[in-house]
Design a protein around this motif. Structure first.
Motif, mmCIF file in Angstrom:
data_model
loop_
_atom_site.group_PDB
_atom_site.id
_atom_site.type_symbol
_atom_site.label_atom_id
_atom_site.label_comp_id
_atom_site.label_asym_id
_atom_site.label_seq_id
_atom_site.Cartn_x
_atom_site.Cartn_y
_atom_site.Cartn_z
ATOM 1 N N ASN A 103 -11.006 25.730 16.110
ATOM 2 C CA ASN A 103 -10.019 24.768 15.614
ATOM 3 C C ASN A 103 -8.613 25.336 15.424
ATOM 4 O O ASN A 103 -7.634 24.589 15.456
ATOM 5 N N ILE B 269 -16.569 11.447 16.952
ATOM 6 C CA ILE B 269 -16.400 12.880 16.717
ATOM 7 C C ILE B 269 -17.765 13.406 16.278
ATOM 8 O O ILE B 269 -18.363 12.896 15.321
ATOM 9 N N TYR B 270 -18.273 14.421 16.978
ATOM 10 C CA TYR B 270 -19.614 14.930 16.703
ATOM 11 C C TYR B 270 -19.611 16.449 16.634
ATOM 12 O O TYR B 270 -18.762 17.118 17.237
ATOM 13 N N GLU B 271 -20.588 16.967 15.914
ATOM 14 C CA GLU B 271 -20.779 18.414 15.833
ATOM 15 C C GLU B 271 -22.101 18.798 16.474
ATOM 16 O O GLU B 271 -23.116 18.125 16.287
ATOM 17 N N VAL C 271 -11.162 9.371 18.122
ATOM 18 C CA VAL C 271 -10.919 9.208 16.688
ATOM 19 C C VAL C 271 -10.913 7.732 16.318
ATOM 20 O O VAL C 271 -11.547 7.309 15.336
ATOM 21 N N ASP D 143 -26.231 15.920 14.424
ATOM 22 C CA ASP D 143 -25.114 15.390 13.658
ATOM 23 C C ASP D 143 -25.609 14.136 12.930
ATOM 24 O O ASP D 143 -26.265 13.279 13.535
ATOM 25 N N ILE E 4 -10.052 17.107 12.284
ATOM 26 C CA ILE E 4 -9.900 16.715 13.689
ATOM 27 C C ILE E 4 -9.220 15.352 13.782
ATOM 28 O O ILE E 4 -8.310 15.152 14.607
ATOM 29 N N ASN F 24 -15.066 20.311 10.444
ATOM 30 C CA ASN F 24 -14.370 19.399 9.537
ATOM 31 C C ASN F 24 -13.842 18.223 10.361
ATOM 32 O O ASN F 24 -12.794 18.314 10.998
ATOM 33 N N LYS F 25 -14.577 17.120 10.348
ATOM 34 C CA LYS F 25 -14.188 15.970 11.163
ATOM 35 C C LYS F 25 -12.891 15.347 10.682
ATOM 36 O O LYS F 25 -12.101 14.833 11.498
#
Length: 284
Positions: free
Chosen positions: A154, A233-235, A228, A279, A218, A214-215
């Protein structure tokens, strides 16, 4: 005169300095050879009982030597100094440098041959290749192939390395920075928030090694992009996707495929569900 002796089935005491070779040896049924692992190893869970060498880019050589390895296996230029020190100490060292899906397969097959388990290696590679083909086939029925920004870090923003970009394509997406995948060094894959905004990804998948994504950060960075605006938004945990080995070819690509199937309005490949923690946005 002492008779000459040798092992017909490869080294019997192996130290693995990265997770992917440890996981490969377990999948080959050759885990008894492993006498030491990276302290960062998470897969498979039972490997955590092995003695640990707690370093990646640096290591206590004496701790490795105390394990009396026949072979130490490392990864890439990032471990070049460790390899050099071990070689100076008289240890056999093999360093893989796989950065693509094809090279991951070659690593698996080479390691299998090294431990006298070539037929097991071929069987493993065949199974993994078949699963990737099933996922690729399932992706052909997506309503569209979403544009994907894979965020490897990031600050600075780093785009995905080659095997990740290739797995995104297999899973049903279109990477937004395809030309950067060839850059082996992370510094060659740095992008700006403005470049991400201009690419307007429909999906952002983030995997920050050693840190929870940390969404909100982002979303604040590029609020204007489709990902967005539409909540895509995924991890994916780094141990599933940033390890160039079996984890990426199984759990990593399955999680990517599950994400992209949701965005692309389709059903993921049957019989190949993710098996690890997803997620929360993907749970049903």
């Amino acid at each position: 005169m002492t008779p000459f002796s040798y092992r017909s089935n490869g080294p019997g005491r192996i130290v693995c300095l990265t997770e992917e070779t440890t996981e490969t040896l377990y999948l080959l049924g050759e885990d008894e050879r492993i006498v030491g692992i990276s302290g960062f190893t998470c897969r498979p869970r039972e490997a955590r009982l092995k003695p640990k060498v707690p370093a990646f880019t640096s290591a206590k050589i004496d701790r490795i030597l105390a394990l009396k390895p026949d072979l130490v296996i490392g990864f890439s230029d990032l471990q070049a100094v460790i390899a050099q020190d071990l070689i100076k100490a008289g240890v056999n060292v093999m360093v893989f440098n796989q950065r693509s899906v094809a090279e991951i397969f070659e690593m698996i097959l080479t390691l299998a041959r090294l431990v006298g388990a070539e037929s097991k290696g071929i069987a493993l590679a065949t199974r993994l290749d078949d699963e990737l083909r099933q996922i690729a086939a399932a992706a052909t029925v997506f309503r569209f192939r979403p544009r994907v920004f894979f965020e490897e870090w990031n600050d600075p923003l780093i785009s995905g390395i080659r095997w990740v970009d290739e797995l995104i394509e297999i899973a049903g997406g279109t990477p937004v920075f395809p030309r950067l995948r060839e850059q082996q060094s992370a510094t060659g894959r740095i992008v700006t928030a403005a470049q991400v905004a201009a690419a307007d990804p429909e999906v952002i998948v983030a995997s920050w090694c050693g840190r929870k994504v940390n969404k909100a950060e982002i979303a604040r960075r590029t609020p204007e992009v489709a990902a967005v605006r539409n909540g895509h938004i995924y991890e994916i945990k780094s141990t599933y996707i940033l390890q160039p080995g079996p984890a990426s070819l199984t759990e990593g690509v399955r999680q990517l495929h599950t994400i992209l199937a949701r965005v692309g309005g389709a059903t993921p490949a049957p019989g190949l569900p993710p098996l690890e923690k997803l997620d929360p946005a993907l749970r049903v």
